[in-house]
Design a protein around this motif. Structure first.
Motif, mmCIF file in Angstrom:
data_model
loop_
_atom_site.group_PDB
_atom_site.id
_atom_site.type_symbol
_atom_site.label_atom_id
_atom_site.label_comp_id
_atom_site.label_asym_id
_atom_site.label_seq_id
_atom_site.Cartn_x
_atom_site.Cartn_y
_atom_site.Cartn_z
ATOM 1 N N ARG A 38 -0.683 -4.936 3.461
ATOM 2 C CA ARG A 38 0.881 -4.926 3.702
ATOM 3 C C ARG A 38 1.466 -4.593 4.966
ATOM 4 N N VAL A 48 -4.134 -2.349 1.153
ATOM 5 C CA VAL A 48 -3.595 -1.602 -0.003
ATOM 6 C C VAL A 48 -4.739 -1.468 -1.167
ATOM 7 N N SER A 62 -2.758 6.241 -0.193
ATOM 8 C CA SER A 62 -1.324 6.349 -0.290
ATOM 9 C C SER A 62 -0.798 5.775 -1.557
ATOM 10 N N VAL A 63 -1.628 4.946 -2.193
ATOM 11 C CA VAL A 63 -1.217 4.072 -3.382
ATOM 12 C C VAL A 63 -1.916 4.750 -4.457
ATOM 13 N N PHE A 67 -0.655 2.309 -7.858
ATOM 14 C CA PHE A 67 -0.925 0.828 -7.795
ATOM 15 C C PHE A 67 -2.217 0.428 -8.687
ATOM 16 N N MET A 82 2.359 -2.217 -9.327
ATOM 17 C CA MET A 82 2.938 -1.284 -8.495
ATOM 18 C C MET A 82 3.918 -0.336 -9.228
ATOM 19 N N LEU A 85 7.195 3.348 -7.122
ATOM 20 C CA LEU A 85 7.523 2.855 -5.826
ATOM 21 C C LEU A 85 8.244 3.738 -5.103
ATOM 22 N N ASP A 89 6.951 2.178 0.751
ATOM 23 C CA ASP A 89 6.131 1.147 0.329
ATOM 24 C C ASP A 89 6.695 -0.385 0.566
ATOM 25 N N TYR A 93 3.897 -8.047 1.623
ATOM 26 C CA TYR A 93 2.655 -7.821 1.212
ATOM 27 C C TYR A 93 1.868 -8.904 0.770
#
Length: 115
Positions: A38, A48, A62-63, A67, A82, A85, A89, A93
């Motif tokens: 992203r 990501v 961070s995800v 995700f 995802m 959210l 974010d 992407y």
């Protein structure tokens, strides 16, 4: 040569969910490690998540827990589910396919998360 076409982006409220899809054509999909990156305005492109040819997965801190990346080799498609959210974010992407010296990118799909 691999062509990648992303879809599934859009506008969603914080806490919501989206599912991104990336369809590949032009080569043998199962031979490629697939990834989602992203890029937000003014920021560097960041990884990501990725999924290898044997479906091992890796996520940005961070995800993690929000995700999930998956692949369907029969459909030559990689997905990014995802959930939960957050406004941070928000980004374009991009789908990526890599194998040895070969590295391909899609055009990207915009994800916008409103607070």
């Amino acid at each position: 040569q691999v062509q990648l076409v992303e879809s599934g982006g859009g506008l969603v409220q914080a806490g919501g969910s989206l599912r991104l899809s990336c369809v590949a054509s032009g080569s043998i999909f199962r031979l490629y490690t697939m990834a989602w990156y992203r890029q937000a305005p003014g920021r560097q492109r960041e990884l990501v998540a990725d999924i290898t040819t044997i479906s091992s997965t890796n996520y940005a801190d961070s995800v993690k827990g929000r995700f999930a990346i998956s692949r369907d080799n029969a459909e030559s498609t990689v997905y990014l589910q995802m959930n939960s959210l957050k406004p941070e974010d928000t980004a374009v992407y991009l789908c990526n396919a890599r194998s040895g010296p070969y590295n391909y990118w899609g055009q990207g799909t915009q994800v916008t998360v409103s607070s």
